[in-house]
Design a protein around this motif. Structure first.
Motif, PDB file in Angstrom:
ATOM      1  N   THR A 258      40.407  47.448  52.162  1.00  0.00           N
ATOM      2  CA  THR A 258      40.440  46.303  53.026  1.00  0.00           C
ATOM      3  C   THR A 258      41.699  47.194  53.516  1.00  0.00           C
ATOM      4  O   THR A 258      42.486  46.593  52.790  1.00  0.00           O
ATOM      5  CB  THR A 258      40.105  45.510  53.531  1.00  0.00           C
ATOM      6  OG1 THR A 258      40.658  44.484  53.104  1.00  0.00           O
ATOM      7  CG2 THR A 258      38.936  44.971  52.862  1.00  0.00           C
TER       8      THR A 258
ATOM      9  N   ASP B 239      39.918  42.251  56.835  1.00  0.00           N
ATOM     10  CA  ASP B 239      41.363  42.559  56.029  1.00  0.00           C
ATOM     11  C   ASP B 239      41.850  41.268  55.529  1.00  0.00           C
ATOM     12  O   ASP B 239      42.870  40.765  54.264  1.00  0.00           O
ATOM     13  CB  ASP B 239      41.942  43.452  56.179  1.00  0.00           C
ATOM     14  CG  ASP B 239      43.028  44.248  55.770  1.00  0.00           C
ATOM     15  OD1 ASP B 239      43.037  44.221  54.080  1.00  0.00           O
ATOM     16  OD2 ASP B 239      44.289  43.874  56.334  1.00  0.00           O
TER      17      ASP B 239
ATOM     18  N   ASN C 198      40.331  38.795  52.825  1.00  0.00           N
ATOM     19  CA  ASN C 198      40.169  39.755  51.603  1.00  0.00           C
ATOM     20  C   ASN C 198      41.310  39.410  51.675  1.00  0.00           C
ATOM     21  O   ASN C 198      41.790  38.712  50.157  1.00  0.00           O
ATOM     22  CB  ASN C 198      39.799  41.141  52.199  1.00  0.00           C
ATOM     23  CG  ASN C 198      39.866  42.022  51.155  1.00  0.00           C
ATOM     24  OD1 ASN C 198      39.306  41.299  49.943  1.00  0.00           O
ATOM     25  ND2 ASN C 198      40.493  43.254  51.052  1.00  0.00           N
ATOM     26  N   LYS C 199      42.155  39.582  52.079  1.00  0.00           N
ATOM     27  CA  LYS C 199      44.058  39.440  51.311  1.00  0.00           C
ATOM     28  C   LYS C 199      44.600  38.195  51.227  1.00  0.00           C
ATOM     29  O   LYS C 199      44.803  37.845  50.422  1.00  0.00           O
ATOM     30  CB  LYS C 199      44.855  40.488  52.338  1.00  0.00           C
ATOM     31  CG  LYS C 199      44.699  41.763  52.702  1.00  0.00           C
ATOM     32  CD  LYS C 199      45.211  43.021  51.628  1.00  0.00           C
ATOM     33  CE  LYS C 199      44.351  43.786  51.345  1.00  0.00           C
ATOM     34  NZ  LYS C 199      44.863  45.063  52.654  1.00  0.00           N
TER      35      LYS C 199
ATOM     36  N   LEU D 221      38.476  35.829  49.082  1.00  0.00           N
ATOM     37  CA  LEU D 221      37.097  36.495  48.543  1.00  0.00           C
ATOM     38  C   LEU D 221      36.259  36.656  47.438  1.00  0.00           C
ATOM     39  O   LEU D 221      37.761  36.799  47.027  1.00  0.00           O
ATOM     40  CB  LEU D 221      36.693  37.367  49.424  1.00  0.00           C
ATOM     41  CG  LEU D 221      36.716  37.569  51.411  1.00  0.00           C
ATOM     42  CD1 LEU D 221      36.568  39.415  51.372  1.00  0.00           C
ATOM     43  CD2 LEU D 221      35.258  36.563  51.125  1.00  0.00           C
TER      44      LEU D 221
ATOM     45  N   TRP E 235      30.382  41.223  48.851  1.00  0.00           N
ATOM     46  CA  TRP E 235      31.599  41.401  48.383  1.00  0.00           C
ATOM     47  C   TRP E 235      31.655  41.869  47.430  1.00  0.00           C
ATOM     48  O   TRP E 235      30.655  41.219  46.494  1.00  0.00           O
ATOM     49  CB  TRP E 235      32.030  40.628  48.955  1.00  0.00           C
ATOM     50  CG  TRP E 235      33.770  40.859  48.711  1.00  0.00           C
ATOM     51  CD1 TRP E 235      34.750  40.902  47.671  1.00  0.00           C
ATOM     52  CD2 TRP E 235      34.352  41.488  49.828  1.00  0.00           C
ATOM     53  NE1 TRP E 235      36.001  41.253  48.400  1.00  0.00           N
ATOM     54  CE2 TRP E 235      35.572  42.154  49.288  1.00  0.00           C
ATOM     55  CE3 TRP E 235      33.784  42.267  51.298  1.00  0.00           C
ATOM     56  CZ2 TRP E 235      36.258  42.846  49.526  1.00  0.00           C
ATOM     57  CZ3 TRP E 235      34.545  43.452  51.888  1.00  0.00           C
ATOM     58  CH2 TRP E 235      36.006  43.304  51.318  1.00  0.00           C
TER      59      TRP E 235
END
Lengths: 73, 317
Positions: free
Chosen positions: B8, B285, B288-289, B293, B317
């Motif tokens: 992402t 994003d 995720n970052k 997750l 995911w």
């Protein structure tokens, strides 16, 4: 009784006492903004199974009750 | 066969415009904007196009995925604010990256990124692609009437992207259009034909706030329930809900109606405003970052907006 239901829903949504709300109470009195108004109208739609147009001028609790009654007939 | 997300990325322009900055342009206030919309600041491009933003978000996503541009089989960009109708945003990204695959844009306003994911899923279902790049990118500041205080306080510029690989992690989806509505309208340039007699409309975002709010909340609650049920899941199985960042009040009311705690919703509208097709991949994003997750987590994506359009999907995911 439509008025009682509307009062109960408003009181719950706005976290206030039902006795503070009468037919003459306006949205302005309640200090709610345009999005609170939509939220309340959407909850009333669910409660009464009717549909509101969001741009119609409903300014007081009494206006709401009248509108709902006309739709329920 | 569908896909899995293997990277992402996101990118926003550097220039920050605060609510106080806006109060010096139009009659508004930090308090009003914070209460009615939930935005504190937004990014506004000073020299980058939507395609530039898309390119930088794409580089970011490619870097996480480890995929080289030449390995891409497909690029789709969702945007309504590209500088040129042709070449497309996706075409610009393809050329800047040095990719050679087919690249095209789709327009479904704020739901565009989720429509693009579903279009990509079709390519995967036919076995036509392995690696794809899907982008949402907007320079909405281009199509905002900066004199209209009811809209200019809401929107911002930004881009988000994902890189996908063949897999089975796109579990369910719904895309929905209620065409012909004038609740949200963005007229385009009407041209200068000496033969065309209809008056042109001002080419800026127009929105009926209350009707939009109602449509958004209903769409989000119905779409999310539907895709969760299509995937044979329950709402409790979903780790994070990633909604279009249209207005914090929409997210809050939908959370209440769905009976889902607000802290399960990924929210960043306070920093970026409503970035239309870019908002869902930007929020994806961000989560995720953040490191929150884990592989196997279930995500519900939901978007709604102009068209009227709405879409939702469940992603593992």
């Amino acid at each position: 009784m439509i008025l009682e239901k509307v009062k109960k829903l408003l009181a719950e949504h706005l976290d206030m006492d039902e006795s503070e709300i009468t037919e003459e109470t306006t949205f302005e009195d309640l200090g709610i903004d345009s999005l609170d108004t939509v939220e309340i109208l959407m909850e009333l739609e669910e409660e009464f199974g009717i549909e509101f147009k969001m741009d119609e001028g409903k300014k007081s609790v009494g206006d709401l009750v009248k509108y709902i009654s006309s739709k329920k007939e | 066969m569908s896909f899995k997300i293997i990277g992402t990325g996101s990118y926003v322009p550097e220039h920050i415009v605060t609510n106080d900055d806006l109060a010096s342009i139009v009659d508004t206030s930090d308090e009003w904007i914070t209460q009615r919309v939930g935005v504190h600041e937004r990014r506004v491009s000073v020299n980058e196009t939507a395609a530039d933003l898309a390119y930088k978000a794409a580089l970011n996503a490619l870097s996480e995925s480890g995929v080289k541009p030449t390995e891409l089989d497909l690029i789709i960009a969702a945007s309504i604010s590209g500088e040129t109708l042709c070449p497309t945003v996706a075409g610009f990204v393809q050329s800047k990256l040095g990719a050679t695959c087919p690249a095209f844009d789709i327009n479904s306003a704020c739901s565009g990124f989720l429509f693009a994911l579903d279009v990509a899923a079709g390519f995967y279902a036919r076995g036509n692609v392995k690696k794809a790049l899907i982008i949402g990118a907007e320079r909405l500041s281009k199509i905002i009437d900066w004199k209209d205080r009811s809209t200019c306080v809401i929107f911002g510029d930004g881009a988000g992207a994902v890189v996908t690989d063949a897999g089975d992690n796109y579990l369910s989806s719904k895309i929905c259009t209620k065409g012909g509505s004038d609740v949200i309208e963005i007229p385009s340039f009407s041209g200068s034909s000496p033969f065309y007699e209809s008056p042109g409309k001002s080419p800026y975002i127009f929105m009926q706030g209350q009707e939009t709010f109602k449509f958004a909340v209903n769409a989000m609650t119905e779409d999310v329930k539907e895709v969760v049920s299509k995937a044979n899941l329950s709402l409790d199985d979903i780790k994070y809900f990633i909604p279009h960042q249209a207005n914090i009040r929409i997210i809050q009311f939908a959370s209440k109606k769905l009976g889902i705690p607000i802290d399960k919703f990924v929210v960043n509208i306070e920093k970026y405003g409503n970035t239309s097709a870019a908002s869902v991949p930007m929020a994806l994003d961000q989560i995720n970052k953040s490191g929150n997750l884990n592989r196997g987590d279930l995500l519900a994506l939901s978007a709604f907006g102009g068209g009227l359009s709405s879409a939702a999907s469940i992603i593992r995911w």
